[in-house]
Write a protein that holds these residues in place. Structure first.
Motif, PDB file in Angstrom:
ATOM      1  N   HIS A   1       0.831  -1.208   0.000  1.00  0.00           N
ATOM      2  CA  HIS A   1       0.000   0.000   0.000  1.00  0.00           C
ATOM      3  C   HIS A   1       0.870   1.265   0.000  1.00  0.00           C
ATOM      4  O   HIS A   1       0.612   2.219   0.731  1.00  0.00           O
TER       5      HIS A   1
ATOM      6  N   ASN B   1       3.835   2.090  -8.762  1.00  0.00           N
ATOM      7  CA  ASN B   1       3.139   2.795  -7.685  1.00  0.00           C
ATOM      8  C   ASN B   1       3.388   4.305  -7.732  1.00  0.00           C
ATOM      9  O   ASN B   1       3.191   4.996  -6.735  1.00  0.00           O
TER      10      ASN B   1
ATOM     11  N   HIS C   1      -3.876  10.642  -2.756  1.00  0.00           N
ATOM     12  CA  HIS C   1      -4.017   9.244  -2.342  1.00  0.00           C
ATOM     13  C   HIS C   1      -3.714   9.078  -0.850  1.00  0.00           C
ATOM     14  O   HIS C   1      -2.730   8.449  -0.466  1.00  0.00           O
TER      15      HIS C   1
ATOM     16  N   GLU D   1      -5.020   7.144   1.044  1.00  0.00           N
ATOM     17  CA  GLU D   1      -5.165   5.736   1.414  1.00  0.00           C
ATOM     18  C   GLU D   1      -3.849   4.977   1.292  1.00  0.00           C
ATOM     19  O   GLU D   1      -3.761   3.796   1.652  1.00  0.00           O
ATOM     20  N   LYS D   2      -2.790   5.646   0.791  1.00  0.00           N
ATOM     21  CA  LYS D   2      -1.489   5.019   0.587  1.00  0.00           C
ATOM     22  C   LYS D   2      -0.417   5.676   1.478  1.00  0.00           C
ATOM     23  O   LYS D   2      -0.601   6.788   1.976  1.00  0.00           O
TER      24      LYS D   2
ATOM     25  N   ASN E   1      -6.794  -3.063  -3.319  1.00  0.00           N
ATOM     26  CA  ASN E   1      -7.565  -1.872  -2.952  1.00  0.00           C
ATOM     27  C   ASN E   1      -9.062  -2.037  -3.191  1.00  0.00           C
ATOM     28  O   ASN E   1      -9.790  -1.048  -3.291  1.00  0.00           O
ATOM     29  N   THR E   2      -9.531  -3.285  -3.310  1.00  0.00           N
ATOM     30  CA  THR E   2     -10.965  -3.543  -3.398  1.00  0.00           C
ATOM     31  C   THR E   2     -11.309  -4.727  -2.506  1.00  0.00           C
ATOM     32  O   THR E   2     -10.452  -5.540  -2.153  1.00  0.00           O
TER      33      THR E   2
ATOM     34  N   ARG F   1     -12.494  -1.303   0.065  1.00  0.00           N
ATOM     35  CA  ARG F   1     -11.232  -0.583  -0.130  1.00  0.00           C
ATOM     36  C   ARG F   1     -10.042  -1.529  -0.010  1.00  0.00           C
ATOM     37  O   ARG F   1      -8.890  -1.068   0.005  1.00  0.00           O
ATOM     38  N   GLY F   2     -10.324  -2.824   0.095  1.00  0.00           N
ATOM     39  CA  GLY F   2      -9.238  -3.779   0.252  1.00  0.00           C
ATOM     40  C   GLY F   2      -8.429  -3.476   1.499  1.00  0.00           C
ATOM     41  O   GLY F   2      -8.981  -3.186   2.562  1.00  0.00           O
TER      42      GLY F   2
ATOM     43  N   ASP G   1      -6.279  -0.948   1.702  1.00  0.00           N
ATOM     44  CA  ASP G   1      -5.880   0.454   1.758  1.00  0.00           C
ATOM     45  C   ASP G   1      -6.289   1.079   3.092  1.00  0.00           C
ATOM     46  O   ASP G   1      -7.223   0.612   3.757  1.00  0.00           O
TER      47      ASP G   1
END
Length: 535
Positions: free
Chosen positions: A176, A187, A194, A196-197, A254-255, A261-262, A264
């Motif tokens: 991530h 990446n 982002h 989420e990363k 990420n799912t 959102r997996g 993340d």
């Protein structure tokens, strides 16, 4: 069950006088505000785990074969889960080994914290090491990495049999990452867009760019109702919430999962500079530890508590906080692309027994059912309880290190250190059916503990007195023969209408009119008042 009862203001004065004798280990301070419960801790430099009451008396002791690594928890079934240097172990109340698993031999470099799950599995914080060229392949700036870099991963172990386990779920920081240094890497992206990363090229200004410990996760906690995990990354000055409802495959992407959102990041807080959303003035956390949700049913349930360490280069004090994330329709809210809230829900920093609270390494804090806070200062081996207004109600100093220290012996810093301490309320289900009889002190003696223990015996004795109610024929009857310093009858206007001193017996003749009254028992300055009806 022996419970620590609330005592009167008169008794608090007595306790304060006892404290003036200045014990240096064990209970250092106590008044009538400490929450009823039992405190669990494992010294960092020996093999023992202790459970003590508010008087500092040992309720139970477990002895292991190795130093801690470095956390333990009392489970709801009354067993103890402990991380050692090389072993994860579960032992029963009597110290019998029920499960023992070699973590190092199985390639799991567990460190700092573990977390028991409701299904019996165990979450472990695990060091995840990469060679220089490996991390450069993820877009790490070569000028910001040495020969190795340590990220972290979360491993969920399912205990099997007496000495085995299976990894059933895993989450890794490496899956991530984002970076804006090398456009040839997969990446590559705009870090600001982002949150989420994790930006693999962020460098805290107080660390060397090539420092090996990049994330340095030091705590983990689980929220059953949300099926989420919170972790604390010390060297990024942030805490993160991730989804635990994902599959093993989804956790690396990420799912998927309840939030779709997996793996993340769902929410992050403490240092928005890491995702390029603010400056130094926006940083709220500094080398923090022990981020966890407040338990359901507690006064501050659902909030997040954290110990905010500070550091010698930028903040010469520590603080404790509550944080209230905002979530609507499976999304944690942001304000101008920065995760909410903007500030803490509650904060405290100050002195404990005249010393400014400042621990730039380790330590912890957590909330209690009534809103009080437990604070552990690692280097001092000291655990304290404060109210939300900052009033100190209890302090205990670990007397156990490489040996047992005496009541008036001064201890050098870190010789009695404890990583964290957990206080469980007296009604915690894990105590059900267990022998909670005090078994003496860990240290040789303690004047405050001795006074506290004596008062508890008197408190239990006076609490067990029952009155035959209503009173008939001016004969006030008790359920058993009692010995008291005084008995008083008080009318509803507060006037004392009857007094008997140095009483011994199972009944007393009174001469009062019919009506509602209070009977007051007193013994050794403990007072109990009961409402009675006189016919």
């Amino acid at each position: 069950m022996v419970l620590i009862k609330k005592i009167t203001c008169i008794l608090f004065l007595l306790t304060s006088v006892v404290w003036s004798q200045n014990p240096t280990v064990g209970v250092l301070f106590s008044n009538n505000g400490a929450t009823e419960g039992y405190t669990l801790f494992t010294p960092e430099v020996n093999n023992s785990v202790y459970l003590i009451n508010n008087c500092g008396e040992k309720i139970n002791e477990w002895t292991f074969t190795e130093f801690p690594g470095i956390t333990c928890y009392l489970l709801e079934n009354g067993t103890l889960l402990r991380a050692g240097d090389n072993l994860l172990e579960i032992r029963d109340w009597d110290n019998t080994v029920l499960w023992s698993y070699e973590i190092q031999a199985n390639g799991i470099n567990q460190h700092h914290d573990i977390e028991p799950l409701p299904n019996g599995n165990i979450l472990c914080v695990v060091r995840d090491t990469y060679l220089r060229n490996d991390i450069i392949a993820y877009g790490k700036d070569p000028l910001k990495v040495g020969a190795y870099i340590d990220l972290d991963k979360i491993v969920e172990l399912k205990p099997i049999g007496a000495n085995d386990a299976e990894i059933v779920w895993e989450w890794k920081f490496i899956d991530h990452l984002i970076q804006d240094h090398d456009a040839t890497k997969l990446n590559y992206g705009n870090v600001q867009n982002h949150p989420e990363k994790i930006d693999i090229n962020y460098v805290d200004p107080y660390f060397e760019a090539s420092d090996r410990g990049y994330t340095h996760v030091n705590s983990i906690d689980y929220n059953d109702s949300l099926d989420q995990i919170i972790i604390s990354a010390r060297h990024l000055n942030e805490i993160y919430i991730i989804d635990h409802s994902t599959t093993l495959v989804q956790a690396s992407g990420n799912t998927g999962g309840n939030f779709n959102r997996g793996g993340d990041i769902l929410w992050r807080w403490g240092n928005p500079m890491v995702y390029k959303q603010g400056g130094a003035d926006d940083q709220k956390l500094f080398l923090q530890h022990d981020a966890k949700w407040v338990e359901p049913g507690y006064l501050d349930a659902g909030k997040i508590s954290v110990f905010n360490n500070g550091g010698e280069d930028f903040r010469l004090y520590s603080s404790v906080h509550l944080i209230s994330p905002e979530i609507i329709d499976n999304a944690y809210l942001k304000d101008n692309n920065t995760f909410k809230p903007i500030y803490f829900n509650w904060s405290w920093s100050g002195t404990i027994l005249g010393k400014t609270m400042f621990e730039n390494k380790k330590s912890g804090a957590h909330s209690l059912p009534n809103g009080n806070f437990i604070i552990c200062e690692t280097s001092l081996g000291q655990v304290s309880e404060i109210t939300k207004t900052g009033e100190l109600v209890w302090t205990y100093k670990n007397p156990s290190g490489n040996r047992i220290f005496n009541q008036f012996e001064n201890i050098s810093t870190n010789f009695n250190s404890i990583f964290r301490a957990e206080k469980y309320p007296a009604n915690y289900i894990g105590f059900s059916g267990k022998d909670l009889t005090p078994k003496g002190l860990i240290e040789n003696e303690n004047s405050i503990s001795s006074a506290c223990a004596t008062l508890n015996i008197v408190q239990d004795e006076i609490d067990n007195v029952r009155v035959i109610n209503p009173v008939v024929g001016n004969v006030l009857k008790f359920s058993k023969k009692i010995e008291l310093d005084a008995i008083r009858i008080i009318d509803i206007n507060g006037r004392v209408t009857f007094t008997s001193k140095n009483f011994l017996g199972d009944h007393v003749l009174i001469n009062v009119n019919s009506g509602f009254y209070f009977i007051e028992f007193e013994k050794e300055r403990i007072i109990k008042r009961i409402k009675i009806i006189v016919n």
